[in-house]
Design a protein around this motif. Structure first.
Motif, mmCIF file in Angstrom:
data_model
loop_
_atom_site.group_PDB
_atom_site.id
_atom_site.type_symbol
_atom_site.label_atom_id
_atom_site.label_comp_id
_atom_site.label_asym_id
_atom_site.label_seq_id
_atom_site.Cartn_x
_atom_site.Cartn_y
_atom_site.Cartn_z
ATOM 1 N N ARG A 17 34.207 42.150 38.066
ATOM 2 C CA ARG A 17 35.323 41.468 37.413
ATOM 3 C C ARG A 17 35.573 40.140 38.100
ATOM 4 N N ASN A 18 35.811 39.128 37.290
ATOM 5 C CA ASN A 18 36.095 37.795 37.803
ATOM 6 C C ASN A 18 37.193 37.179 36.952
ATOM 7 N N GLN A 19 38.373 37.017 37.569
ATOM 8 C CA GLN A 19 39.525 36.443 36.890
ATOM 9 C C GLN A 19 39.846 37.197 35.603
ATOM 10 N N GLY A 20 39.799 38.526 35.699
ATOM 11 C CA GLY A 20 40.167 39.375 34.580
ATOM 12 C C GLY A 20 39.062 39.650 33.585
ATOM 13 N N SER A 22 35.092 40.817 32.636
ATOM 14 C CA SER A 22 34.021 41.666 33.147
ATOM 15 C C SER A 22 32.668 41.013 32.886
#
Length: 265
Positions: A17-20, A22
């Motif tokens: 996950r990256n800044q919400g 996937s």
């Protein structure tokens, strides 16, 4: 020769996950490897290529997304005492003595107390720590702690010993000393060893064969036979043959071979 380990068409995906949001990335793909019983295999590759993922898959600590892993013909479905792992960090319990740390795996499989103590002492002797059975981790050097970790792994009598850069955190002199000790232990026990390293010299020095991995997604691009014949009392690293083999591994890392079928090692 009977295969101890067979990795066939393995892929491992992870979701991050990256800044919400996937995202899925593939750590290893089309990974094929066959390791005969009793062989010492080293695995080398660039950082992030999936070497540790390969070890976790064989150990049963994570499951492949695709493909299969067989150990002596049986599917690997999770951790078991037929495999033991030695990590870079020693993972010793600070409140336990060397003997009690070695006993840890034996406790988990229900070995009686007196037998546990005997087996622990035998394996501490095997790794050269006779006389240090009652020392606590804070009383041991880094090299001695790693010897305890190796003794703990061997005490449960695994069929395959998996080692994830176990000497990377040690100074050069201690690392070379433990490399010698590990080869002695391997010859004495006849275990199948899969040893992950980022060091070309270490891979060539320890391995009967060296498996070379590509950048992520990792696969086995080449397997190189190590046919050194060390002379007692001489440093094999100074042998011209060592230099030639080292260059072969280096070249394989720089110029990965095209995809190919199962790497029989």
């Amino acid at each position: 020769m009977t295969a101890a380990l067979h990795v066939a068409g393995v892929r491992k995906d992870f979701v991050v996950r990256n800044q919400g949001a996937s995202a899925r990335f593939t750590a290893v793909q089309d990974l094929d490897l066959v390791v005969p019983d009793g062989q010492f295999l080293t695995v080398v590759g660039p950082s992030g290529c999936g070497k540790s993922t390969l070890l976790d898959l064989v150990a049963g600590l994570t499951a492949p997304t695709a493909g299969r892993i067989l150990l002596h013909g049986a599917p690997v479905t999770g951790p078991a005492t037929d495999r033991a792992v030695v990590f870079q960090q020693y993972a010793l319990l600070p409140w336990r003595t060397a003997r009690k740390n070695v006993e840890l795996g034996l406790e988990s499989i229900g070995v009686p107390r007196r037998q546990r103590a005997r087996l622990a002492d035998e394996h501490l002797h095997l790794v050269g720590l006779t006389g240090f059975e009652d020392r606590y981790p804070h009383e041991l050097s880094g090299g001695m702690k790693q010897r305890v970790a190796i003794a703990r792994a061997l005490a449960v009598d695994p069929r395959v010993l998996l080692m994830d850069e176990p000497f990377a955190a040690l100074d050069a002199q201690t690392r070379e000393s433990l490399q010698e000790e590990l080869l002695r232990i391997w010859r004495a026990t006849g275990k199948t060893v899969v040893f992950i390293t980022h060091g070309i010299d270490e891979a060539v020095y320890l391995g009967q064969r060296v498996a070379v991995m590509t950048p992520r997604p990792g696969r086995i691009s080449d397997v190189i036979d190590i046919d050194l014949d060390p002379v007692p009392g001489q440093d094999v690293r100074s042998d011209p043959a060592f230099g030639r083999l080292r260059h072969r591994v280096w070249s394989a890392l720089q110029h990965p071979a095209p995809d190919r079928e199962v790497a029989h090692v």
